[in-house]
Design a protein around this motif. Structure first.
Motif, PDB file in Angstrom:
ATOM      1  N   LEU A  43      24.100   0.162 -82.338  1.00 32.96           N
ATOM      2  CA  LEU A  43      24.480   1.438 -82.954  1.00 32.96           C
ATOM      3  C   LEU A  43      24.868   2.429 -81.863  1.00 32.96           C
ATOM      4  N   VAL A  44      26.033   3.052 -82.016  1.00 35.69           N
ATOM      5  CA  VAL A  44      26.503   4.104 -81.108  1.00 35.69           C
ATOM      6  C   VAL A  44      26.500   5.422 -81.872  1.00 35.69           C
ATOM      7  N   LEU A  45      25.869   6.434 -81.296  1.00 34.94           N
ATOM      8  CA  LEU A  45      25.840   7.760 -81.902  1.00 34.94           C
ATOM      9  C   LEU A  45      26.732   8.696 -81.105  1.00 34.94           C
ATOM     10  N   THR A  46      27.676   9.328 -81.790  1.00 38.33           N
ATOM     11  CA  THR A  46      28.596  10.240 -81.114  1.00 38.33           C
ATOM     12  C   THR A  46      28.919  11.404 -82.039  1.00 38.33           C
ATOM     13  N   GLY A  47      29.833  12.257 -81.612  1.00 40.97           N
ATOM     14  CA  GLY A  47      30.166  13.436 -82.391  1.00 40.97           C
ATOM     15  C   GLY A  47      31.631  13.496 -82.764  1.00 40.97           C
ATOM     16  N   GLU A  48      31.918  14.085 -83.904  1.00 43.26           N
ATOM     17  CA  GLU A  48      33.298  14.318 -84.331  1.00 43.26           C
ATOM     18  C   GLU A  48      33.818  15.575 -83.638  1.00 43.26           C
ATOM     19  N   GLY A  49      35.051  15.530 -83.167  1.00 43.36           N
ATOM     20  CA  GLY A  49      35.642  16.714 -82.554  1.00 43.36           C
ATOM     21  C   GLY A  49      35.255  16.871 -81.096  1.00 43.36           C
ATOM     22  N   TYR A  90      14.100   2.062 -82.952  1.00 45.40           N
ATOM     23  CA  TYR A  90      15.080   1.360 -83.786  1.00 45.40           C
ATOM     24  C   TYR A  90      15.078  -0.137 -83.506  1.00 45.40           C
ATOM     25  N   GLN A  91      15.376  -0.907 -84.534  1.00 46.93           N
ATOM     26  CA  GLN A  91      15.396  -2.365 -84.388  1.00 46.93           C
ATOM     27  C   GLN A  91      16.538  -2.838 -83.495  1.00 46.93           C
ATOM     28  N   LYS A  92      17.650  -2.109 -83.503  1.00 48.35           N
ATOM     29  CA  LYS A  92      18.829  -2.510 -82.738  1.00 48.35           C
ATOM     30  C   LYS A  92      18.976  -1.631 -81.491  1.00 48.35           C
ATOM     31  N   PRO A  93      19.661  -2.114 -80.457  1.00 44.41           N
ATOM     32  CA  PRO A  93      19.962  -1.253 -79.302  1.00 44.41           C
ATOM     33  C   PRO A  93      20.823  -0.076 -79.736  1.00 44.41           C
ATOM     34  N   THR A  94      20.597   1.077 -79.107  1.00 44.34           N
ATOM     35  CA  THR A  94      21.326   2.294 -79.457  1.00 44.34           C
ATOM     36  C   THR A  94      21.908   2.942 -78.203  1.00 44.34           C
ATOM     37  N   ILE A  95      23.082   3.543 -78.370  1.00 45.97           N
ATOM     38  CA  ILE A  95      23.769   4.208 -77.262  1.00 45.97           C
ATOM     39  C   ILE A  95      24.218   5.593 -77.721  1.00 45.97           C
ATOM     40  N   ALA A  96      23.895   6.619 -76.943  1.00 44.93           N
ATOM     41  CA  ALA A  96      24.432   7.956 -77.182  1.00 44.93           C
ATOM     42  C   ALA A  96      25.739   8.090 -76.405  1.00 44.93           C
ATOM     43  N   MET A  97      26.821   8.408 -77.092  1.00 43.85           N
ATOM     44  CA  MET A  97      28.107   8.652 -76.448  1.00 43.85           C
ATOM     45  C   MET A  97      28.384  10.147 -76.558  1.00 43.85           C
ATOM     46  N   VAL A  98      28.032  10.878 -75.505  1.00 41.51           N
ATOM     47  CA  VAL A  98      28.096  12.340 -75.523  1.00 41.51           C
ATOM     48  C   VAL A  98      29.506  12.771 -75.145  1.00 41.51           C
TER      49      VAL A  98
END
Length: 265
Positions: A43-49, A90-98
């Protein structure tokens, strides 16, 4: 979803992706839905805009909930902290894409992600001191854990921003890159994670978070028990890895991962 990588976005670009109670509820629903989806490996977490998240919405999260009294404040806090906690374990690896601004409350999900990458021109800030409060919601703890003490103290007390490159140097993110190369680099790391055994990844990321609070002896004991638990969930993994190395001689553990496709299900 692209090739088993779920790209999840904060989606309030008109508010620089500030977190409101509604957004926090939505984030919990989304990550819960994806956590045990067999089609998701990372899962990759990032932002719109132009922002990752500029922290908590001052109007909706603070003023409007405080108007409801202590009950309203506590409810809003629990909704926010609930999905950050779920993301930490979290069960899966996660990445923050700032990809842009990351302020205040945004440090909660930043720390919750296992890895973090930023654009060089991103802005990181604990601006709370500038409007008369301390960095709450775990933000002070995040800075203290990830940054050297003197840098963390200056960051929290002065309220001055860090660029993505400065955030890398301070330990807030793994790497800062030019904005046009950020997504490709995150995709590259995500694909490398997909090559690893998922049960071993879960055990490893949990262990890294747990042992920081332990003495060396307690960590040794915990890690022995964690490996025994991992063997219960997926006992074929280590056997297959050793077989491919010792018998097939098809890979070297120090230079890459064993072939998951050959492991017995």
């Amino acid at each position: 979803m692209v090739d088993r990588v779920a790209w999840v976005k904060f989606n309030r670009p008109e508010k620089r992706n500030c977190m409101s109670p509604k957004l926090n509820r939505q984030m919990l629903r989304v990550i819960e839905k994806l956590e045990f989806d067999d089609n998701v490996g990372v899962l990759v977490l990032t932002g719109e805009g132009t922002a990752w998240s500029a922290g908590m919405d001052l109007k909706e999260y603070f003023r409007e909930t405080e108007a409801l009294g202590l009950q309203g404040t506590r409810h809003a806090q629990r909704e926010a902290y609930a999905w950050w906690k779920r993301l930490r374990w979290y069960q899966k690896p996660t990445i923050a894409m700032v990809n842009g601004w990351c302020f205040g409350g945004g440090y909660g999900p930043l720390f919750a992600c296992d890895l973090a990458y930023a654009s060089e021109d991103a802005q990181f800030g604990l601006s709370e001191i500038n409007w008369g409060i301390l960095p709450g919601g775990g933000a002070t703890k995040v800075a203290q854990v990830l940054m050297p003490f003197r840098k963390a103290m200056y960051h929290a007390m002065l309220g001055e921003n860090l660029t993505g490159r400065e955030a890398e140097e301070a330990g807030l993110v793994n790497e800062a890159l030019p904005a046009d190369k950020l997504k490709a680099r995150v995709g590259e790391v995500a694909n490398k994670l997909l090559e690893k055994n998922p049960w071993a990844l879960k055990a490893t990321k949990d262990a890294m978070r747990r042992v920081g609070e332990m003495t060396y002896e307690n960590a040794e004991d915990y890690l022995i028990r964690a490996q025994e638990a991992l063997n219960f969930f997926d006992n074929e993994a280590r056997k297959e890895g050793m077989r491919q190395f010792l018998d097939d001689k098809t890979y070297k553990p120090g230079l890459g991962a064993y072939d998951l496709s050959k492991q017995k299900k």
